[in-house]
Each structure stands twice: as C-alpha cells, then as structure tokens.
Scaffold this active site. Sequence first.
Site, PDB file in Angstrom:
ATOM      1  N   HIS A 409       0.818  -1.210   0.000  1.00  0.00           N
ATOM      2  CA  HIS A 409       0.000   0.000   0.000  1.00  0.00           C
ATOM      3  C   HIS A 409       0.857   1.267   0.000  1.00  0.00           C
ATOM      4  O   HIS A 409       0.688   2.162  -0.837  1.00  0.00           O
ATOM      5  CB  HIS A 409      -0.920  -0.040   1.232  1.00  0.00           C
ATOM      6  CG  HIS A 409      -1.832   1.129   1.321  1.00  0.00           C
ATOM      7  ND1 HIS A 409      -1.498   2.253   2.060  1.00  0.00           N
ATOM      8  CD2 HIS A 409      -3.031   1.376   0.767  1.00  0.00           C
ATOM      9  CE1 HIS A 409      -2.483   3.131   1.954  1.00  0.00           C
ATOM     10  NE2 HIS A 409      -3.424   2.617   1.173  1.00  0.00           N
ATOM     11  N   ARG A 572     -12.429   1.993 -11.743  1.00  0.00           N
ATOM     12  CA  ARG A 572     -12.587   0.629 -11.243  1.00  0.00           C
ATOM     13  C   ARG A 572     -13.609   0.613 -10.116  1.00  0.00           C
ATOM     14  O   ARG A 572     -13.528   1.417  -9.178  1.00  0.00           O
ATOM     15  CB  ARG A 572     -11.255   0.110 -10.707  1.00  0.00           C
ATOM     16  CG  ARG A 572     -11.407  -1.263 -10.080  1.00  0.00           C
ATOM     17  CD  ARG A 572     -10.101  -1.813  -9.626  1.00  0.00           C
ATOM     18  NE  ARG A 572      -9.650  -1.216  -8.380  1.00  0.00           N
ATOM     19  CZ  ARG A 572      -8.486  -1.507  -7.825  1.00  0.00           C
ATOM     20  NH1 ARG A 572      -7.663  -2.341  -8.427  1.00  0.00           N
ATOM     21  NH2 ARG A 572      -8.135  -0.960  -6.683  1.00  0.00           N
ATOM     22  N   GLY A 720      -4.087  -6.442 -14.375  1.00  0.00           N
ATOM     23  CA  GLY A 720      -3.658  -5.957 -13.056  1.00  0.00           C
ATOM     24  C   GLY A 720      -2.542  -6.864 -12.589  1.00  0.00           C
ATOM     25  O   GLY A 720      -2.765  -7.871 -11.897  1.00  0.00           O
ATOM     26  N   CYS A 785      -2.283  -2.181 -15.956  1.00  0.00           N
ATOM     27  CA  CYS A 785      -2.412  -1.088 -15.002  1.00  0.00           C
ATOM     28  C   CYS A 785      -1.759  -1.425 -13.668  1.00  0.00           C
ATOM     29  O   CYS A 785      -1.858  -0.674 -12.711  1.00  0.00           O
ATOM     30  CB  CYS A 785      -3.871  -0.699 -14.800  1.00  0.00           C
ATOM     31  SG  CYS A 785      -4.856  -2.025 -14.117  1.00  0.00           S
TER      32      CYS A 785
HETATM   33  C1  PEP Z   1      -3.344  -4.879  -9.735  1.00  0.00           C
HETATM   34  O1  PEP Z   1      -3.690  -5.789  -8.996  1.00  0.00           O
HETATM   35  O2  PEP Z   1      -2.418  -4.975 -10.554  1.00  0.00           O
HETATM   36  C2  PEP Z   1      -3.997  -3.581  -9.641  1.00  0.00           C
HETATM   37  C3  PEP Z   1      -3.704  -2.626 -10.493  1.00  0.00           C
HETATM   38  O3  PEP Z   1      -4.879  -3.385  -8.626  1.00  0.00           O
HETATM   39  P1  PEP Z   1      -4.480  -3.084  -7.097  1.00  0.00           P
HETATM   40  O4  PEP Z   1      -3.025  -2.768  -7.083  1.00  0.00           O
HETATM   41  O5  PEP Z   1      -5.339  -1.958  -6.670  1.00  0.00           O
HETATM   42  O6  PEP Z   1      -4.815  -4.372  -6.432  1.00  0.00           O
HETATM   43 MG    MG Z   2      -5.545  -5.651  -7.937  1.00  0.00          MG
END
Ligand code: PEP
Ligand code: MG
Length: 830
Positions: A409, A572, A720, A785
């Site tokens: 995070h 999202r 992701g 992403c």
């Molecule tokens: C991912 O999992 O690559 C993503 C972009 O979502 P998050 O980092 O919010 O889980």
């Molecule tokens: Mg993710």
Amino acid sequence: MAAETHGGRAKCLQRLARLDLPVPRTVALSFKAVHDIAAGDSTDGTRLLTHFDAQPLLCVRPSSEDPDWGGPRAVMNIGMNDVKLAELTGKIGAQAAARMYLRFVQSYAIHVARLDPDDLDNVSDDPISGLEEALEVYEEEAEEPFPQDPGVQLIEVLRSMARAWEGTTARLLRQAKGAPADAGLGLVVQEMAIGLGKGECGSGVMQLVHSKSGVRQITGRYLSQSQGRDALSGGVNALYLEQDPRGPSLEDLAPEAFANLKAHTALMREKLREEMQAEFTIQDGEVYLLDGVRVARNARAAVSIAVALAEDGIIAREEALMRIEPRALNEMLHQQVDPEAPRDVVAKGIAASPGAATGKIVFTSAAAQASAARDEACILVRRETSPEDIRGMHAAVAVLTERGGMTSHAAVIGRGIGLPCVVGASSIRFQTRRRQMTAPDGRVFREGDIITVDGTNGEVSTGETRLLDAGHDDSLRVLMEWADEVRDIEVRANADTPADAKVARQFKAQGIGLCRTEHMFFDVDRLTVMREMIFADSSQDRAAALDRLLPMQRADFTELFRIMHGQPVCIRLLDPPLHEFLPTERSGHRELAEALDLPLSDVTRRVEALGEYNPMLGMRGVRLGITVPEIYDMQSRAIFEAMIEVSKEGDPIVPEIMIPLVSARREVELVKARIDAVAAAVRNETGQDFTYRLGVMVETPRAALRAGDIAPLVSFLSFGTNDLTQMTYGLSRDDAGRFMSEYVRQGVFPEDPFHSLDTDGVGELLKIGVERSRAAQGDLVLSICGEHGGNPESIAFCREAGFDYVSCSPFRVPVARLAAAQLAVRDKIG
Ligand code: PEP
Ligand code: MG
C-alpha cells in the site's frame, strides 16, 4: 583505430588530431600490445621514444573501451632525470624543475616500484631538498638508483599500468560497472606540453556547459603558472581566478589562447557529436589540447545537453531520445539527496518511491495531519500503511515502513502521489505504540526526532541531509514532445484523486488507466456513511446509506472528468474487502458504536464477523459486486450522472468502467446486466442517450486463461499485474518484502517480480490472455495497469505483446513515455 581495439581516449585523441586541433604528439598502444606488455613482452621503450622529439617529457594515460570502467592512474613527467633537471633549471628555474622531477620520482616509486607511499610522503616541502631525499629513499628501498634512462622509465611505467589493469581487484571493480571479464586496456603515450615558459603558461580544463544545470556557460579550472595562482574557476563567459573573481580571467591573461580554446571545444562538440570537456595547457600563450572527455553530467544537464545537440542539428532527435536513461528522469522529478553530502545512514529498506525528504518522525496519521497543520515537515513511520493512512500520507513529506514490498500500500500510494517512500526496513525495530524505533546499531528514535528518508536509494539517515531540488525545465518538455512523436504505445496514469489527475495531465498522460475508487471513501465524513452502509441490516437501510454516498461519488467523478477534459477515464468499481473500512482498534469500535448508536459488543461482533483469514483471496472485487450489488449500482449511477453533467460543458465523455478480480465469465454477465440496467434507468430519467465502455481487470490466473470467454462481453481488458503476480507466484504482495532481498541475493528471482514483470511466468499468462481475448474479439483494447506499467523493461514486454497502452503512477508517466519512445526508435533503427 577503434575504441574496441585501442580504447575511447585513444580514439578521441585520434579524432582531435584529424580535426587539426593542437594535440601534442601521441602514440596509442592497442589492447593487445598492452596485454603483451603485461605478459612480459620485451617492448623496447627506446624504440617508442623515436616517435617523439629528442629527450621528451611524456605522460601515459589509460584508454579503456568505456571511460567509466576506470583504469590505472596516469603517470606524468616520464623522462625526468638528472640531465633533464639541469636543462629545465635553465628554462624555468631550479624550484619548478625540481618540483617536476620530485613528483615523477614519487609517482614512479609508488606506482611502478611499489614502494611504501609513507616513506616518500615524508620528504621535505622544499622541492630541491625534497628531491634529494626522495632519490635517496628510492635507492635505499628499491636497492638500486632511480632509473635515468627514459626508455627504461617508459617501459616500466607501461608494464606497471598494464599489470595493474589485469589485477583481480581492478577486474572485479570494472565488472561491477558492466565491463566484460576480458575488457582490454589501451595506453596513450603523449608528449607533455608542460605549461611552463616565459609568456602566459598554465593548465586546466574547460567545458561549455554547466555539469549540474546544463546551462550553456563556460565552466572549468585554470592553473596559471605565470600568475602563481593555484586555481581558477568557472564564470559565465570566462575562466576567472577562483580566489579573486574580479581579478584577471584567462581571457584577460591570454585572449587569443582563450578564444582558440573556446573554438576548439565548440569544434569538438560539433564533430564528436557530444558535449566535451577539453583538458589543455597553455605554453607561452599557445593552447595545446591534451585530452577530450565527455562532460560529466547529472540527469538534468544530460537532458539539456541532448536537446541542445539535436536543436543545433548535431545529432538527430531520435539520438537525443536514446541518450537519456528513462529512470534518470526521476532525478528531475523529485528532490534528491545530494550524493556528495555527508550522511549518517542508519538503515536500508526497499526504495519504493523515489525522492528524498527530511522531517520529524510521527507514528500515526493523526500526528502527521497535526504536524502538517503546524507547517512542520513530518515523516510518517508505520509498520505498514493501510487505506486509513491516506490522509496521513498526504500530510507527510515521506513514509517509512517496516513491512511491505514494491506493491504494498505505502509503495503504490507513495509513487502515485510522488511521496518518497522506503518500505520493508525490517532491520529497524518498530515500536509504534511506544512511539519509538530502534536502529540496528541500537540508536533509538522518538517522535519528533529528525530523519531523512531517501526513497531513491532506500536509505534512512539521521538528521537533515543536503537535498537537491527537483528540476524539470524546458528541455525536458521538449524531449518529451519528441518522445511522443515517435512513441507507438499509449501511456495513461493511475490516478485516484483530483490531485493525481492534475499531475497526470501535467505529465501529459493520455487519460486515466485506473482510478481506484476505494480511496474516495476514506475521508472522515464519508467513512462513517460507508460504515453505516456496511452495517446496514436491511436493504432499505443500505439503500439509504448508499443514497448519501451517491452525490459524493458523483462529485468525485465530475471533478475527475472535468480535469481530464474528455480524455478517457477508466474507473474501477470497489475492490477491497469491506472490513478495510472498519476500525481495527477498540477505541475505534467505541467511536463507531457511538456514531451508529449501537452497543459496543454489537460493533465488535460485526467487525469480527467481517474478518477473513485470507482477505486478499476473500470477499473482495467482483465477489463483493455480486453479493452486495447495490454498491456497484451506486457507483455506476454516479459515473453516468457525472458524465452527463460534464459532457454538457463541452468535452464529450465516454466513461470506462472496470470490474476487478474477475475469474469467471458469469461474474461479468451478472455485473454487466446490472450496470446496463442502471444505464437504462439514467437514460430514462434524464432523457440523455450515452454510451459507456465496460472492461475487466485480468488479475487472477483464471481470468487470463479464460480471456477468450470473457472478451466478447467487454470492450477492454486491463491486466492488473500486481494481483496477477501475487496469485501466479502464490506470493503475498504485503509480506514478500521480508524475504525478497534474500531471494534476489541468492538468485531465486532475478529481480523482485512486483517491480519488474516476470516475463517467463506472469508474462506467459499475459500472452495467453492477449492471444485468446483477441482471437475472440479482434478490436479489444488491451492494457496493463499494475505497477509494472511504469517499468521500462515491462513496457517493452507489453508493447511486444500488442498492448494498446500502459498505465502507471502519475510521477512515472515521463519515464514511461521516454521508455516507450526508445522502443520505437530501436525498432526503427533495426
Ligand atoms: C493490480 O492488482 O495490478 C492492480 C492494479 O490493482 P491493485 O493494485 O489496486 O490491487
Ligand atoms: Mg488488484
């Protein structure tokens, strides 16, 4: 002669000589010749001397293929002996001549005869008696008199330099800088222009740009023998005496030499197609060029230099683009620790978000906010951060955590908002409740103590450290425009807030590729409503809470759409498990009980009931969307209503809605049906027709494998790769930091796969996803992403795989734009 056979310096000197520049006579020995000398080849020094005038003074310098690989130190004044001393005494005086001889004896004794430097350093300061003593020490220690034969001196110097290059330490050092194990060394033997005589004499270096700012100004040093001054330094148009900036400049002392020198340096720039530093001597007012080296530069100067060379038509724009290392742009986008500043590093962690900052330690987000309110810079220190810490992070100037890796995070948010961040600093003992932390060496840091966090190098140091300002300027803007002209893959930004979106636009992102909506619910006023919604017993209560959240979300999206001026915005739907919105501590439970007017035990029980053993694989993403569908209904309505409002202002908007954590086609069918129904209702209510694009985040291995099933239902897939990497490896994003460096050190992983895409494993899933989805639906838009979207190597993979765009943290957008441009240029060159 080529750099690959004789080294860069030899090659450069040859080119300078061919340009008719006044280079003293020079002989270059090839890698092979030097290797043979090291192996004991009986090269005849006297024969080498025939290339020069009678009784020359020579210097020998290293010439490796890449100057960064280093080499043995140069040896000057070869040829000094008793006879030469007598000759020079007549010309330049006994003191100056003895000083030259003494310096040669000292350097020969230490570097060639390998005598103890201490013995030679202790000689008298007076050059005449110092020389006598040094010659005696030499004879005593080396058990032979100092060699008088210039041929012997030369060959011994050559041999010692050749052998120094082949030693193990030198080899390891240059291999660490990327040199191959068998890298060769060339040697350059050059007649010395000693810079001593009756007219203006001296020596120095000159360049036409400043190494740190890239500004075009004459910079350098000049040591004037005639003036008896020790050093001169750069001014704007001339070389001035350092001790006396108003005193005579080189231009005053030797106007013609100065003008020639400027012209020579400019000619080098033009013909060698590089900003060069000239090493020169002036002898009786005449300039001699001893060497030309690439001007040392930081990232900012590198960009200015490359752009100016291209603007002057000396190199092509493409070449200017290729000359800048994309990651080096970070140096320009964030404040950095001055590499030359002294610092007391107490611990190291993962360099998770670049830049550096100094501030007082705080251990809670509330303290960070209080500190910001007092205008005091603070560093937020946490074991790890959670969505609740967002406001604290915004208030802090840097973040330091004990746990976490490149996609934890703190790291993701840090990069997103341009906040320097070091994570996984597990060698520090974090005692956040006691508001202190203990460094590995036992030093204790308490709230209020000042530290510096260097997110570029992963270092934590005590107190203040000298920082260099961020410096993006016009040259960077121009370079970026050129990059955009050749680039063939789009770059968007991951942006959650209006502030992020503004940065994204400032860095010319082509839209938002990922807006993580959960961050919008952590504002204090919204969090309570969110919690009410989570605690709702009936669907009526839930609807009431969602009704209150709706206008807030609509306002969020309206602002984002406005800032992005019709560029695509990909939103999202809610992703994290609901318990992330609930308080974790008892005091928080009590406050919540008060706010919701519930018994404390009720609150505690409900919070516990929502807890999961493995939340990242639990009730989150689309699973939440299917089991509590009203949340996604509210979010889609907010998106549509915001879109209608902003479209009225002129910029037509086609929003993109993305479903997270999908693993089965049916999930998409169910969510799609509900969003279509919301769209129909909004159309009905407003009388406005509109379209939207629906997409799926490919974050589970199954979604990649079944992409062919999913594709016909959607307009786009966005990979992701943070979660996909986590699930492909079975490796926790939040805990991997603990052992990642050990894993990389032992070669289990070549690199942290959360940082640089694992092209073998995760990459194979990506390729399968691309192939199967495009086979099912040819015009599908594909993107990435995850954090890898800002990593130059990962961008290369995505481009190769046929992605339409990459999306990364706003501050990484310039790096991604340049990296993408370089890929296109490389393809073009072939
Ligand atoms: C991912 O999992 O690559 C993503 C972009 O979502 P998050 O980092 O919010 O889980
Ligand atoms: Mg993710």
